[in-house]
Each structure stands twice: as C-alpha cells, then as structure tokens.
Design a protein around this motif. Sequence first.
Motif: not given
Length: 442
Positions: A129-136, A290-292, A299-304, A325-326
Amino acid sequence: MSTASHQIGWKTAAAIVVSNMIGTGIFTTLGFQLSDITNTYSIFLLWIIGGILALFGAFCYAELGSHFKGNGGDFIYLKETYHPLFGYLISWISLIIGFSSPVALAALAMSKYLSVFDYTFGNGFAMMAIFLVATTLSFSLKTSSRFHNFFTFIKIAFIIILVIVGVGLSGSPQIGNSLNFSNSWQKEIMLPAFATSLVFVTYSYTGWNSASYIAGEIKEVQKNLPKSLIIGTVFVTLSYLLVNYIMLKHAPVTQLAGKEDVMGEAAINMLGISFGKIVNIFIALQLIATISGYLWVGSRLTQAFARDTHIWKPLSKGNKKGIPVRAIFAHAVIAAIIILTGSFKEIFVYTAFILQLFASLAISTVYFLKKGDRTIFKSNAFYIFPTVFLLFSVYILYFTFIHNPKESMIGLGIIAVGIILYVIDKRLSGSKKDEGNAPEEN
C-alpha cells in the motif's frame, strides 16, 4: 520559487492538514488510554487539551511559516535560529521517524482493520500500500493534489457520516458501553497515566504543522497558510471528540482496552457484522490519505534538507515537474523497514515521544521573532501560545520517559545517530571543498 501554476490554494493545504491529522491515532489510541483511564470526562479532557495544544502550535507555525518563507518547516526554523545541527537533526528525525513512522503505522492500521475479513492482511499488504501511494505521488503536483483531495474527501465524508450515525443510534443494553460520567475523573487527571495518555493524543494531532512544510507551494502564503492550519485543526478537534464519544457509547471498556482496532469493534456493535465490516473498509480507505499526506509533506522537507548536505544530496533531486521522487521513495523504504522491526505500540510510543520533543524545539523558535517580524499576531499576548505548549510538552515528555524508558531511549538513540551523521557529513563536505580549492599541479 514555485510559479502560480505549480501552487496550491488554502483548501488543498487544509486538506493536507486534515489528512495528516485524522488517521492512525484517532482509530487506535483509545484502547491504549482505556487501559488506565476510564472516566469519560478524563478521556474528553485528554482530547480537548490535545486540540488546544495543536491550535496553539498552529498559531506559532502560522507566524513561523509566514516569516521563514519556502519549503522546509522545522528545518528552516531551527537552522536559522539555533544552529545548523538542530536543522540537521530535525530533518534526520523527520526522515526516519516524523514522516516515515506515521506512514508505517497508518499502513499497519489499514492491514489490522481489513483483517476483519477472512483473509489476513499482514505486513506485506501494508508495504505494498505504501509503495502504491508513493508511485501515485510521483507524477505531478496536479496528480498528487487530485489523488490526495479525493481520499481526503472520503476521509471527511466518512467522519461526518460516522458521527451522524454513531450519535443518532442508541447503544445496545446487552452489549453495554464505556460511558462513565462519575467524579472519578478528579483522581484520574492527577495520575501519571493521564500524562502518558497525552502522548498518544498529541501524536494523534500530529499534522497540525504539516502545511507549513510546503509553504513554498501555497498561493498567498501569509493569508492561506494560517487559514489552512486553523480551519484544519478546529475541524479535527471537533471530529476527535465526537468519534471518541461514539466508540465509548457503543462498546464496553473490556472490549476496547488494549486493542488497536477500537473503531472496528464499536462499529460491529453499532451496525452489525456486515455493516461493521463496511466501516472497516472506509477506515482503511481514509488511511490512504494519511499515507499520502505524510509522504507528500515529508518528501518536501527531506528535499529541502538534502540540498545542504553531502550524504543525503541525491534525495534533493526532483523529476522534470519538480516532484522529489527520490525523497518520496526514501520515506516509503524507511516506512517498510520500520514495519518489519517493531510492534505497533512500541513504534507508536517512541515516535510520539520524539515528535513531541522536536515539536517543542521548533515552537520555541518563535521567541526569536521580534514584534515587527510577526504578521498575524501583533500583541505580545501571542507568547501565551508557545509558553502553554512548552509547559505541557515538558509534562508529557517527563512522564513518558519515566513510564516508557525503553521506547524513549530508542528515540534518543536515533537522535544520537543523527548527531554522528551530522559530524560525518560536515567532514565530508569540508573535504570536498578542500579538494575543490586545492591548487592544480603543473
């Protein structure tokens, strides 16, 4: 800086706040609280305090987000006020715990609620489920917004319908309920268990700060950021009180205490097995939002954070449409690892402990803002908000550490690893600069 076509309005920002807050906590933590606290007034007071703290925290973050423009949230606040080490640590914590653990917990809760059916949904389903949401979320901001808003709509509609049905239906005399309006609350609120129960509540409200992490993607940020934070937090507080009332009304303490899928237990009592299973499906569906939300914001915080580091630099890159994406998949992988390495309650406690600690550090940065820096609350009465928040945080953290030393030490150990990585990262960055400045040989 994002262009207008790549920015979101206050509704999407508020949807992110709501979806990040309403999720795992409200549908799992009541069972943990009822192991020690059984008076209905005590339970309601826990959630009211949690809502007030979240609202006070949202006021503080509205000022911070308006002052420190751009994506990054806590990372920017702590880096600019205290020291780059604190910015590094909050980003490390956010990568490992702050956004990855809630994703893991939401996915585990999904599998738990769906296990009401004959087929057992286990860790494999949670990770899928996590990886499906991440892909979307990896295509574009428009696709992410539509996906996220759709499941947030399901979440909000489900909560509203659940509240109407749950309040309207009478409880079963044969089954009993957990409602207890006696005077025992006066003793319960003085117990250490009341403080440790607050750690579950504050975790359930985690997400009130989420829109501030993507301030760079919000149109008219000084107006829309506070609006999204405040509207989202007030809606969630009211929802939490009503959902807890429903669970207490439709199931006895003996049926709920110590269990994770408490709403499922109450729903089956309330609607029967068949309709109760449908409620379980909708609880699982709303957890997708919630996962989304956590993958999006995290991901935005990690990117910054990754832009200014050596070790994590690869995570700063986005695709052609600017989607990190990464970073999204880094959070997904870490969430999958967390699922494989701990029990639900253990993950819950150390996550809640460490998030409360760093939320307190971030809130304390408002004391660095001068009166002229504040754009929303001009009066010095504003300092009531961070002061109350921090006093309660100390109270919660102290009793959590005393009563859950193992989980608290796990959290502190993760901080220690972050300090080591900061030192290594600085040395690697320094070495690279030295190599770049070295004179060329003839």
